[in-house]
Enzyme design. Structure first.
Site, PDB file in Angstrom:
ATOM      1  N   ASP A  24      48.575  39.206  63.076  1.00 40.51           N
ATOM      2  CA  ASP A  24      48.254  39.342  64.495  1.00 40.51           C
ATOM      3  C   ASP A  24      48.706  38.120  65.284  1.00 40.51           C
ATOM      4  OD1 ASP A  24      47.283  40.538  66.753  1.00 40.51           O
ATOM      5  OD2 ASP A  24      45.180  40.157  66.336  1.00 40.51           O
ATOM      6  N   CYS A  77      48.061  41.449  71.049  1.00 35.68           N
ATOM      7  CA  CYS A  77      48.799  42.688  70.800  1.00 35.68           C
ATOM      8  C   CYS A  77      49.984  42.740  71.751  1.00 35.68           C
ATOM      9  CB  CYS A  77      47.905  43.913  71.011  1.00 35.68           C
ATOM     10  SG  CYS A  77      48.807  45.476  70.837  1.00 35.68           S
TER      11      CYS A  77
END
Length: 308
Positions: free
Chosen positions: A14, A243
């Site tokens: 991430d 994201c």
């Protein structure tokens, strides 16, 4: 060592997917080895997606194979579809997470799939896993992404999250994860969603949450999760990550700050905080253009600090 709360390090996936520089494979392996030596026992080390989409993670297969050789380390990876799951299993991942956005707008941006199409993909994934020998079958989790709100769609109805969780568990996945992809969540909302999923699906079907600190609620939400009985918390070294398909979705929980919070409370994470701060220095040297966040590393450990 008994671990009260497992911290799953997600910086290598991430975190790295959200920054421009591509970390060399050798530096990724050094990061994994150093954090494993510091006591981290679960790390999400990459994502099985096409290199043209995320060149930062193009070496995921090699990184997974390396990490799988470290004793006692649960090697996790993200896979958006059956093809990714096949690759993850073939390379020895112990745990695979498929992201399922509760916002259909985000689902189309992130996976280019409607909710109905994602459900069919999950069904195919379960069928594939059912054919694998037990010793080659990874744990399969579906992450309920944007469960707290979406930067593209706005609020996400809690009833939708609970209904999707129930359907997903009904398809035969091992577990769902609860993800505040965009940093919308607050402790009250977290409590309702966790208790709702436990009520509809069973307490054994949700043990981990993925929280962001975009609006400064990360540690407050983490503390609520632990008080409820959640046993796995995702965090990112230096707080890097977000994201790329959800505008403004910055700010993973800082691993160092989370370890300090939990250990100070007497909850064992199994992680040596002083050694973890040294890992941060290694990552800073490998990514000099990337800003790292957090308070604990800058302030240092207080006089009299004792781990749990």
């Amino acid at each position: 060592m008994k671990i009260d709360v497992l911290i799953s390090e997600v910086g290598l996936r991430d975190g790295l997917q959200s920054v421009a520089p591509v970390m060399p494979t050798a530096d990724k392996k050094a990061w994994i080895a150093a954090q494993h030596a510091a006591g981290c026992r679960e790390m999400e080390v990459g994502s099985f997606v096409p290199a043209r989409l995320l060149p930062q993670l193009a070496d995921t297969a090699e990184v997974v194979r390396y990490a799988a050789g470290l004793e006692g380390l649960c090697v996790a990876a993200l896979a958006p579809n059956l093809r990714g799951l096949r690759d993850a299993a073939a390379n020895g991942a112990h745990k695979v997470t498929l992201p399922f956005s509760m916002s259909e707008t985000h689902s189309l941006k992130n996976l280019n799939r409607t909710h109905a199409q994602v459900m069919e993909e999950i069904r195919a994934c379960v069928a594939f896993l059912d054919e694998l020998p037990a010793n080659r079958r990874p744990q399969f989790e579906v992450s309920l992404s944007t469960a707290f709100g979406c930067t593209l769609e706005g609020p996400v109805p809690e009833g939708r999250v609970l209904a999707c969780a129930e359907r997903i568990i009904g398809l035969g996945v091992d577990e769902v994860g609860l993800s505040d992809t965009t940093g919308y969540g607050n402790p009250g909302q977290l409590k309702r969603l966790v208790r709702g999923i436990w009520r509809e699906c069973g307490k054994d079907k949700l043990s981990g949450v993925h929280l962001h600190n975009t609006r400064g609620q990360g540690l407050a939400n983490a503390l609520m999760a632990v008080e409820l009985g959640i046993t796995t918390l995702d965090a990112s070294l230096g707080g890097i990550g977000g994201c790329p398909f959800a505008p403004g979705a910055s700010g993973n929980i800082v691993t160092e700050d989370l370890v300090f919070l939990l250990e100070s409370m007497g909850l064992s994470t199994g992680i040596d905080l002083a050694a973890l701060i040294e890992v941060r220095e290694l990552v800073e040297a490998a990514l000099p253009e990337v800003e790292l966040f957090g308070f604990t590393a800058d302030a240092g450990l207080p006089i009299g600090y004792r781990a749990a």
